[in-house]
Scaffold this active site. Sequence first.
Site, PDB file in Angstrom:
ATOM      1  N   LEU A   1       0.607  -1.286   0.220  1.00  5.16           N
ATOM      2  CA  LEU A   1       0.075  -0.019  -0.178  1.00  5.16           C
ATOM      3  C   LEU A   1       0.756   1.104  -0.458  1.00  5.16           C
ATOM      4  O   LEU A   1       1.157   2.359  -0.442  1.00  5.16           O
ATOM      5  CB  LEU A   1      -1.111  -0.153   1.312  1.00  5.16           C
ATOM      6  CG  LEU A   1      -1.689  -0.636   1.276  1.00  5.16           C
ATOM      7  CD1 LEU A   1      -2.291  -1.199   2.873  1.00  5.16           C
ATOM      8  CD2 LEU A   1      -2.715  -0.532  -0.206  1.00  5.16           C
TER       9      LEU A   1
ATOM     10  N   GLY B   1       4.684   3.514   5.437  1.00  8.12           N
ATOM     11  CA  GLY B   1       4.119   4.639   6.825  1.00  8.12           C
ATOM     12  C   GLY B   1       5.592   4.780   7.025  1.00  8.12           C
ATOM     13  O   GLY B   1       6.669   5.011   7.090  1.00  8.12           O
TER      14      GLY B   1
ATOM     15  N   ASP C   1       2.530  10.917  17.142  1.00  8.58           N
ATOM     16  CA  ASP C   1       2.785  11.089  15.898  1.00  8.58           C
ATOM     17  C   ASP C   1       1.864  11.513  14.871  1.00  8.58           C
ATOM     18  O   ASP C   1       1.010  11.096  13.763  1.00  8.58           O
ATOM     19  CB  ASP C   1       3.041   9.870  15.159  1.00  8.58           C
ATOM     20  CG  ASP C   1       3.641   9.876  13.406  1.00  8.58           C
ATOM     21  OD1 ASP C   1       4.713  11.367  13.117  1.00  8.58           O
ATOM     22  OD2 ASP C   1       4.676   9.330  13.362  1.00  8.58           O
TER      23      ASP C   1
END
Length: 634
Positions: free
Chosen positions: A355, A358, A475
């Site tokens: 995907l 990250g 975060d």
Amino acid sequence: MAASIVLPLLLLLLASPSLSDNIDFTYNGFKSDTNLSLDGCAHIISNGVLQLTNNTYKVTGHAFFSSPIQLLLNTHSVTPAAISFSTTFVFDIITIGNGGGHGLAFAMAPTKTLDGSCCNYLGLLNKNNSGNSSNHVFAVEFDTVQGADAFKDVDDNHVGVDLNSLISNVSKTASYYTNNSQMVNFELESGQPIQAWIDYDGVAKILNVTISPLSVDKPSRPLISHTIDLSPILKEYMYVGFSSSTGKLSSSHYILGWSFRTDGVARSLDRSRLPLPPEPAKASSISKAAGIRIGVISSLVTLVLVALAFSVSWNLWQRAKLAETLEDWEIDYPHRLPYRDLYKATKGFKETELLGSGSFGLVYKGILPRTGEEVAIKKISSNSRQAVREFVAEVACLARIRHRNLVPLQGWCKRNEDLLLVSEFMPNGSLDTFLFESERCGLLSWDQRFKILKGVALGLVYLHEEWEQVVVHRDIKSSNVLLDAEMNGRLGDFGLAGLYERAGNTRMTLVVGTLAYMAPEMSRTGKPVPSSDVFAYGILLLEVACGRRPIEPSAPTRMLLLMDWVRDCKMKGGLLEAVDPKLGRSYVREEVELVLKLGLVCSQSIPEVRPTMRQVIQYLNGDVNLADDVALVF
Ligand SMILES: *[C@@H]1O[C@H](CO)[C@@H](O)[C@H](O)[C@H]1NC(C)=O
Ligand SMILES: *[C@@H]1O[C@H](CO)[C@@H](O)[C@H](O)[C@H]1NC(C)=O
Ligand SMILES: *[C@@H]1O[C@H](CO)[C@@H](O)[C@H](O)[C@H]1NC(C)=O
Ligand SMILES: *[C@@H]1O[C@H](CO)[C@@H](O)[C@H](O)[C@H]1NC(C)=O
Ligand SMILES: *[C@@H]1O[C@H](CO)[C@@H](O)[C@H](O)[C@H]1NC(C)=O
Ligand SMILES: *[C@@H]1O[C@H](CO)[C@@H](O)[C@H](O)[C@H]1NC(C)=O
Ligand SMILES: *[C@@H]1O[C@H](CO)[C@@H](O)[C@H](O)[C@H]1NC(C)=O
Ligand SMILES: *[C@@H]1O[C@H](CO)[C@@H](O)[C@H](O)[C@H]1NC(C)=O
């Protein structure tokens, strides 16, 4: 062997008018920049194997060198002459169960999108055009099915030379000659890589075809040495490549390496650099039809042993690869998922399932085999086993958190130094793509933006105040705000940043908590507290209302830092100047003003004067008025 081929070809090279553009290419695997045109089932697997067909009923696949290659000289004279060419390639046919099909062919054709049928036609030609001299198709077939009588196939394991027709002009059972001229038969679909050489001498008009298992050096005597003038078949420019098909019987057909050259001997392939096809060889295909085809008994034994050894070690390796290597302590923690499941879910962590990457590592999409649930799987590499253990302890704990504005963590899995975190898949991706790539994703309306911001705030209140212990997110940023099917904002990766820091991966911590979202006190104390989340949330508010990134390096100085710019607009009494121009006038003025002001209030440099997330909710809901004169202490 080399001298016997090189010499005539060299002479030939000197003799022939050198009007053609010589072509010379070699693929030891098909990694990148391949210059191949693929269609049908054909594709390149990430390790560099060219797959022509998979093991599916009645499919075809083509792979041609993308540029046409000159194969005929003096086209307009009465004596056009075919150019000499030479090619070698390694193929591998892998069949599951007994008997596959239908085979593959090396082909030269006027187009690279052949209108070829499956099954006996090998993707080359079809029922209507087979045999028509206007085809201009030359092929060498490696055929593993004995077709209907009309095809006149010698057997179901042969090599044939095809001229405009699937009825081969000449064909031989797959075999090679040893140096003392003994013939050794072997199976095309044994699952072992097989090398083929096709050499055509345009002057002597001789076509040689040689094949042998990859483990055997090039036999000096060709299997087929056939006198044939290819000039009526070839055209001045042709596409060169491969065609393959399956039928009711199917196999996966692979090409591992390919070298081609006109007017010279094709360069050798480097066996050590050839990739391996992904599927295990099945030893069972050795006895497909009646009659033992192996001429030399010792080779049969060797082949079987090699196939068995290969298949056994492959299976062991596969099993080892998927085996759980549980440490005692792991059993104590709930929400552990078997590695095998995650491996299956991501098709072996295949590149196509990625995907993106990250904050902490690569993220894959997967479907859990047991439940069919769609998940996102994050692969985090650490450099310390101790850290992984602490990580797991906390992750197992975080996996209990459930809130409609948080992305639920489904489970975890430890694999050596890697930690795999599994969370629910969010179909609409992350907020940043909607904000900054609206051409692709569509524009978020003001209502949607306001709803997302409220949702994220609720998620944070839960983490800070409502769950059994205080969790600081650490975060918060638009790429960590994920959108579910109803476009609700949900925070992902909660609680991980701090853990990650403790895991000792200092390089990553610099990236974590992107600078622009980092509260100033963080650089002094390094201690995450809820108010540092409030700071980052303030930046997020500004980002969403303005449709701009917190730092825009290419913007004029005044607009470089989003926070400074909004502050500047407010000072000058033109706060709405900061609103995302993509919204036009479609927004609720009071709400936008509230969000911009609240953004400034939350991102004040002194932590004590920032509101709590609970107060933020009250402002957003209009339960408490954010007084216009709220003192901003910058
Ligand atoms: C692909 O084509 C480009 C441009 O024609 C060439 O530079 C490159 O070397 C080719 N790559 C291969 C693998 O043939
Ligand atoms: C085989 O390829 C076809 C066409 O490319 C594809 O639709 C199918 O899903 C593939 N099957 C497998 C088992 O990968
Ligand atoms: C062959 O021609 C017939 C009649 O024109 C047509 O119906 C059929 O689809 C064609 N078959 C192929 C494989 O092109
Ligand atoms: C061969 O193909 C050409 C072009 O497609 C067509 O015009 C011709 O009729 C075909 N000949 C036969 C015998 O089918
Ligand atoms: C092979 O091709 C040659 C030249 O095109 C032709 O004369 C001969 O009849 C063909 N033989 C077979 C068996 O097709
Ligand atoms: C055949 O002999 C040649 C040289 O005489 C040698 O290079 C080659 O490896 C031999 N091939 C086989 C299959 O033994
Ligand atoms: C083809 O094979 C024959 C017989 O071994 C040999 O004499 C000839 O040189 C070969 N030609 C090419 C182009 O490889
Ligand atoms: C969000 O996801 C749902 C479900 O996949 C989809 O129906 C919807 O169109 C998506 N919305 C946007 C704005 O992409």
